[in-house]
Design an enzyme around this catalytic site. Structure first.
Site, PDB file in Angstrom:
ATOM      1  N   ASP A  31      -0.935   9.709   9.032  1.00  0.00           N
ATOM      2  CA  ASP A  31      -2.292   8.999   8.241  1.00  0.00           C
ATOM      3  C   ASP A  31      -2.866   8.314   9.043  1.00  0.00           C
ATOM      4  OD1 ASP A  31      -1.894   7.397   5.537  1.00  0.00           O
ATOM      5  OD2 ASP A  31      -2.026   5.742   7.169  1.00  0.00           O
ATOM      6  N   GLU A  66      -3.277  13.541   8.779  1.00  0.00           N
ATOM      7  CA  GLU A  66      -4.162  13.163   6.745  1.00  0.00           C
ATOM      8  C   GLU A  66      -5.810  12.420   7.396  1.00  0.00           C
ATOM      9  OE1 GLU A  66      -4.455   9.973   6.056  1.00  0.00           O
ATOM     10  OE2 GLU A  66      -4.607  10.534   3.708  1.00  0.00           O
ATOM     11  N   ARG A  74      -4.001   4.076  -7.826  1.00  0.00           N
ATOM     12  CA  ARG A  74      -3.041   4.725  -8.027  1.00  0.00           C
ATOM     13  C   ARG A  74      -1.956   5.135  -7.943  1.00  0.00           C
ATOM     14  NH1 ARG A  74      -3.986   4.232  -1.343  1.00  0.00           N
ATOM     15  NH2 ARG A  74      -4.322   2.945  -1.623  1.00  0.00           N
ATOM     16  N   GLN A 122      -3.660  -4.828   6.283  1.00  0.00           N
ATOM     17  CA  GLN A 122      -3.239  -3.668   7.333  1.00  0.00           C
ATOM     18  C   GLN A 122      -4.159  -4.110   8.770  1.00  0.00           C
ATOM     19  OE1 GLN A 122      -4.093  -0.915   3.638  1.00  0.00           O
ATOM     20  NE2 GLN A 122      -1.757   0.247   4.161  1.00  0.00           N
ATOM     21  N   HIS A 174      -2.879   1.836  11.995  1.00  0.00           N
ATOM     22  CA  HIS A 174      -2.494   0.057  11.394  1.00  0.00           C
ATOM     23  C   HIS A 174      -0.937  -0.531  11.331  1.00  0.00           C
ATOM     24  CE1 HIS A 174      -3.520   2.194   7.528  1.00  0.00           C
ATOM     25  NE2 HIS A 174      -2.664   1.786   7.084  1.00  0.00           N
ATOM     26  N   ASP A 203       0.688  -1.525  -0.157  1.00  0.00           N
ATOM     27  CA  ASP A 203      -0.069   0.213  -0.443  1.00  0.00           C
ATOM     28  C   ASP A 203       0.939   1.626   0.041  1.00  0.00           C
ATOM     29  OD1 ASP A 203      -2.480   1.595   1.915  1.00  0.00           O
ATOM     30  OD2 ASP A 203      -1.932   1.506  -0.035  1.00  0.00           O
ATOM     31  N   ARG A 211       3.400  12.789   9.254  1.00  0.00           N
ATOM     32  CA  ARG A 211       2.074  13.323   9.138  1.00  0.00           C
ATOM     33  C   ARG A 211       1.169  12.057   9.616  1.00  0.00           C
ATOM     34  NH1 ARG A 211       0.161  10.136   5.203  1.00  0.00           N
ATOM     35  NH2 ARG A 211      -1.332  10.631   4.216  1.00  0.00           N
ATOM     36  N   HIS A 269      -0.261  11.833  -3.030  1.00  0.00           N
ATOM     37  CA  HIS A 269      -0.062  10.575  -3.626  1.00  0.00           C
ATOM     38  C   HIS A 269      -1.323   9.941  -3.893  1.00  0.00           C
ATOM     39  CE1 HIS A 269      -0.694  10.365   0.272  1.00  0.00           C
ATOM     40  NE2 HIS A 269      -0.420   8.640   0.303  1.00  0.00           N
ATOM     41  N   ASP A 270      -2.332  10.546  -3.325  1.00  0.00           N
ATOM     42  CA  ASP A 270      -3.910   9.276  -2.975  1.00  0.00           C
ATOM     43  C   ASP A 270      -4.872  10.310  -4.238  1.00  0.00           C
ATOM     44  OD1 ASP A 270      -3.842   9.454   0.322  1.00  0.00           O
ATOM     45  OD2 ASP A 270      -3.330   7.661  -1.106  1.00  0.00           O
TER      46      ASP A 270
HETATM   47  C1  OTU Z   1      -4.634   7.023   3.645  1.00  0.00           C
HETATM   48  O1  OTU Z   1      -5.531   7.085   2.621  1.00  0.00           O
HETATM   49  C2  OTU Z   1      -3.257   7.027   2.651  1.00  0.00           C
HETATM   50  O2  OTU Z   1      -2.390   8.700   1.991  1.00  0.00           O
HETATM   51  C3  OTU Z   1      -3.406   6.206   2.025  1.00  0.00           C
HETATM   52  O3  OTU Z   1      -2.069   5.865   0.646  1.00  0.00           O
HETATM   53  C4  OTU Z   1      -3.509   5.230   2.189  1.00  0.00           C
HETATM   54  O4  OTU Z   1      -3.595   3.554   1.456  1.00  0.00           O
HETATM   55  C5  OTU Z   1      -3.750   5.463   3.250  1.00  0.00           C
HETATM   56  O5  OTU Z   1      -3.960   6.516   4.475  1.00  0.00           O
HETATM   57  C6  OTU Z   1      -3.859   3.565   4.654  1.00  0.00           C
HETATM   58  O6  OTU Z   1      -2.551   3.898   4.794  1.00  0.00           O
HETATM   59  O7  OTU Z   1      -7.130   7.148   4.619  1.00  0.00           O
HETATM   60  O8  OTU Z   1      -8.107   9.578   5.456  1.00  0.00           O
HETATM   61  O9  OTU Z   1      -8.994   6.816  -0.690  1.00  0.00           O
HETATM   62  O10 OTU Z   1      -6.898   8.741   0.053  1.00  0.00           O
HETATM   63  O11 OTU Z   1      -7.960   5.822   2.659  1.00  0.00           O
HETATM   64  C7  OTU Z   1      -7.801   9.739   4.035  1.00  0.00           C
HETATM   65  C8  OTU Z   1      -7.799   6.523  -0.110  1.00  0.00           C
HETATM   66  C9  OTU Z   1      -6.946   8.296   3.947  1.00  0.00           C
HETATM   67  C10 OTU Z   1      -6.489   7.310   0.744  1.00  0.00           C
HETATM   68  C11 OTU Z   1      -7.284   7.834   2.314  1.00  0.00           C
HETATM   69  C12 OTU Z   1      -6.138   8.210   3.209  1.00  0.00           C
END
Ligand code: OTU
Length: 680
Positions: free
Chosen positions: A317, A359, A553, A285, A217, A174, A315, A428-429
């Site tokens: 997540d 994030e 992505r 995850q 996670h 991921d 950052r 990146h998303d």
């Molecule tokens: C975040 O994602 C990361 O930026 C993603 O790259 C990861 O896949 C994800 O967590 C798991 O670690 O949680 O608050 O729609 O934009 O899941 C939003 C997919 C997140 C990601 C969203 C985002």
């Protein structure tokens, strides 16, 4: 006017009323007293520990920080864990970890701490511009990144966010968000020493380093998960697991799916555990159980150790998911905010120069809370992704209409003092089309229909669309769909290059630069996604990389094209035009203290729906009026809007500080271009 504030305590009161608990809810006052008492009970021991471990002046500074931030941590901890018998002991234990981290903090980082305590809004300066990239896709590894710092400086970059670089699981991971070891840089990228050396290089150049911490996670192969699988009850309690589908099915009734296409559902059967495991994201995850204070403590240690390796911005997540409660979406719950506030208070004592970036890709009603803007302000994160500005900017250029962005952005509360947005065009998303139904209805639009339009438009499925993106997680059951694609592909450069039409290419380049002029001029820390500075298109071979699986992505996570980057020096090339313009935006920012991002940014209605306008009110340096023509044709606005700037003959920073032209009482704004208007 801002109307989006959801009260933590209001939510908590509602929870208490909803709960079957016959006891009256614990009051705010009681929690405050509990927290104050816990810090007081630990204070003597903590100061003694500090005196034994730190030089006198450092011990004294830590004592001051304990008195300043101790309750900022203990109060959310009381809301989270205050009903436990061992709450006071937990606070004392966490404060001991804080002292130990302070004692271990390298001298060079303490120097940065002190500078940042003098200028606590350092990350909001107008000189700050960020760059985001995967170390391996940008430069092979961390050593390669060190060799490319000069390239970043050409762009005016002062903040480097390296995508997940900690040891990740083999195979699909991921994008590094499936971490197996929080304490080790992924060997494919280098070592912990390499990370510390890179941080040192950046600090010498007055640049900051941001690194992802995945706190929601771990990978299913993380040591904690492996010990859980081996039957260790201590680590089995680190995760959310269930013996059968009863509770998972109950949760599934209200919890949305993040990856309905590629990873449907929120639970995965673990044969090793013989239990269902909560997996919000991919099956590999495993969500952590943050109701367990051992998890909180373990993640605090991760934060402190990462900070002491020289990382300036953590950052955090997927913070929206940190807490689960049956019958809710398990997103944005009060406890998720209390977790962040508690970690913030504790890290502020140990590593005061380190900043949290949340994030939280969430709807506009839940966004500013991650900066601590609740019914009562709470120190939470200093930075958060301005997802709503990003979504609304793309919506405006697709619909050639700035009214929905004006409505939506005006309902956002301002970031609390000392906090701010990271503003961005792409990352990146995927893009989740966070268009609020109420905002859309204000303009007679259907939120659902507009979200669907945007997803289809940017997938190039609408006649006349200039975009070459792709649908992401298109869910036929809900009609929800998101978007993948590089900015240049979404803005029309790919289409224009395909047809070889210079006018279309000019429009597309203008559109790409306009989006960056909004992000760089809105007020916040602008982040540039790797490749956008040279208008790189999608990686159409993304699917050939085994790490990508079937997650598209990866089409907007290309390997850097350094041959194309060389063309930034060649007049007349697209790379030269885009690179020099984006570097020019950074240079314009440096000349514009109105863009130091304290103070509110509010959208401003104009008499032309095709021109997005906003005003930044810096308490010391005055007003900036932003104008962005989102249409393919030249537009103008009534010159009366200049009153916003309250100055004679205001100038346009993006037009080399020339006086703003006024023709027949109107300000011309050329097609797909912007103006940053300030007092002369
Ligand atoms: C975040 O994602 C990361 O930026 C993603 O790259 C990861 O896949 C994800 O967590 C798991 O670690 O949680 O608050 O729609 O934009 O899941 C939003 C997919 C997140 C990601 C969203 C985002």
């Amino acid at each position: 006017m801002p109307t989006r504030i959801v009260g933590l305590r209001a939510a908590n009161r509602e929870e208490c009323e909803l709960s079957a608990d016959p006891d009256p809810p614990v009051t705010e006052r009681a929690r405050r007293e509990q927290a104050t008492a816990a810090v007081a009970a630990a204070r003597a021991e903590i100061l003694q520990r500090a005196a034994a471990a730190l030089p006198t002046d450092e011990a004294d500074a830590l004592a001051a920080r304990l008195d300043r931030y101790g309750r900022d941590a203990a109060l959310p901890l009381a809301w989270l864990y205050g009903d436990r018998e061992d709450y006071q002991a937990l606070v004392a234990r966490l404060l001991r970890a804080v002292v130990d981290a302070a004692a271990a903090r390298p001298h060079e980082l303490r120097r940065l701490d002190r500078r940042r305590e003098i200028d606590p809004e350092w990350f909001l300066r107008e000189t700050m511009v960020g760059y985001v990239c995967y170390a391996d896709r940008f430069a092979g590894d961390l050593d390669g990144v060190r060799e490319r710092v000069g390239y970043l400086e050409e762009l005016g970059v002062r903040y480097l966010h390296l995508m997940p670089l900690l040891a990740a699981r083999d195979g699909e991971d991921d994008g590094g968000y499936a971490v197996v070891d929080f304490d080790r840089v992924d060997p494919r990228l280098g070592s912990n020493d390499d990370l510390e050396a890179l941080a040192g290089d950046l600090h010498e150049r007055d640049m900051a380093l941001c690194v992802d911490l995945v706190i929601n996670h771990t990978a299913a192969e993380h040591a904690w998960a492996e010990r859980a699988k081996a039957g260790d009850p201590y680590y089995q309690a680190f995760y959310l697991t269930f013996p059968d589908r009863t509770l998972p099915d109950a949760y599934e009734r209200t919890v949305p799916e993040t990856f309905p296409d590629t990873a449907p559902g929120n639970f995965t059967w673990s044969p090793e555990l013989s239990r269902w495991v909560w997996t919000t994201f991919y099956p590999f995850q495993w969500d952590l159980d943050h109701s367990n204070p051992e998890v909180f403590a373990a993640l605090l240690d991760v934060m402190l150790r990462t900070a002491n390796r020289g990382v300036d911005v953590l950052r955090l997540d997927a913070v929206r998911c940190l807490w689960k409660r049956l019958g809710t979406t398990c997103e944005n719950l009060p406890e998720a905010h209390w977790l962040l506030q508690a970690w913030r208070g504790l890290t502020r004592i140990a590593t005061p120069g380190v900043v949290f970036k949340a994030e939280a890709i969430v709807g506009p009603d839940q966004l500013v809370q991650y900066l601590g803007a609740h019914d009562q302000e709470q120190p939470e994160c200093e930075l958060a992704y301005h997802n709503q500005l990003m979504v609304m900017s793309w919506s405006a250029v697709a619909s050639r209409d700035a009214r929905l962005p004006t409505v939506a952005l005006d309902r956002l509360a301002d970031p609390p003092r000392g906090t701010g947005w990271v503003t961005y065009v792409r990352c990146h998303d995927d893009i989740g089309w966070a268009v609020d139904d109420a905002d859309a209805a204000t303009l007679g639009l259907s939120g659902f229909a507009h979200r669907r339009f945007l997803a289809e438009f940017y997938a190039g499925q609408i006649p006349g669309s200039f975009a070459r993106g792709a649908m992401y997680q298109d869910d036929p059951r809900t009609g929800d769909a998101r978007t993948s694609g590089m900015a240049a592909a979404l803005a029309g450069l790919t289409q224009a290059r395909e047809v070889g039409d210079p006018l279309l290419l000019d429009q597309a380049v203008r559109r790409l630069l306009l989006l960056h002029a909004i992000a760089y001029g809105w007020g916040g820390l602008p982040l540039l996604w790797m490749g956008d500075e040279i208008a790189m298109g999608n990686d159409d071979a993304w699917w050939q990389d085994p790490v990508a699986g079937d997650d598209n992505r990866w089409m907007h996570r290309p390997h850097m094209d350094w041959v194309a980057a060389q063309r930034r020096h060649r007049e007349g090339s697209v790379e030269h035009r885009v690179f020099s313009s984006i570097a020019g935006l950074a240079a314009a920012r440096r000349r514009t203290p109105e863009l130091h991002a304290i103070g509110p940014t509010r959208p401003v209605w104009t008499d032309n729906p095709k021109v997005l306008a906003w005003r930044r009110e810096h308490p010391r340096f005055g007003t900036l009026l932003g104008l962005a023509n989102v249409d393919d044709a030249d537009q103008s606005v009534d010159a009366g809007i200049l009153d916003v700037v309250r100055a004679w003959d205001p100038v346009d920073v993006l037009d080399d500080d020339r006086p703003v032209p006024v023709v027949d009482g109107r300000i011309p704004v050329p097609r797909l271009s912007a103006r940053w208007v300030v007092a002369p």
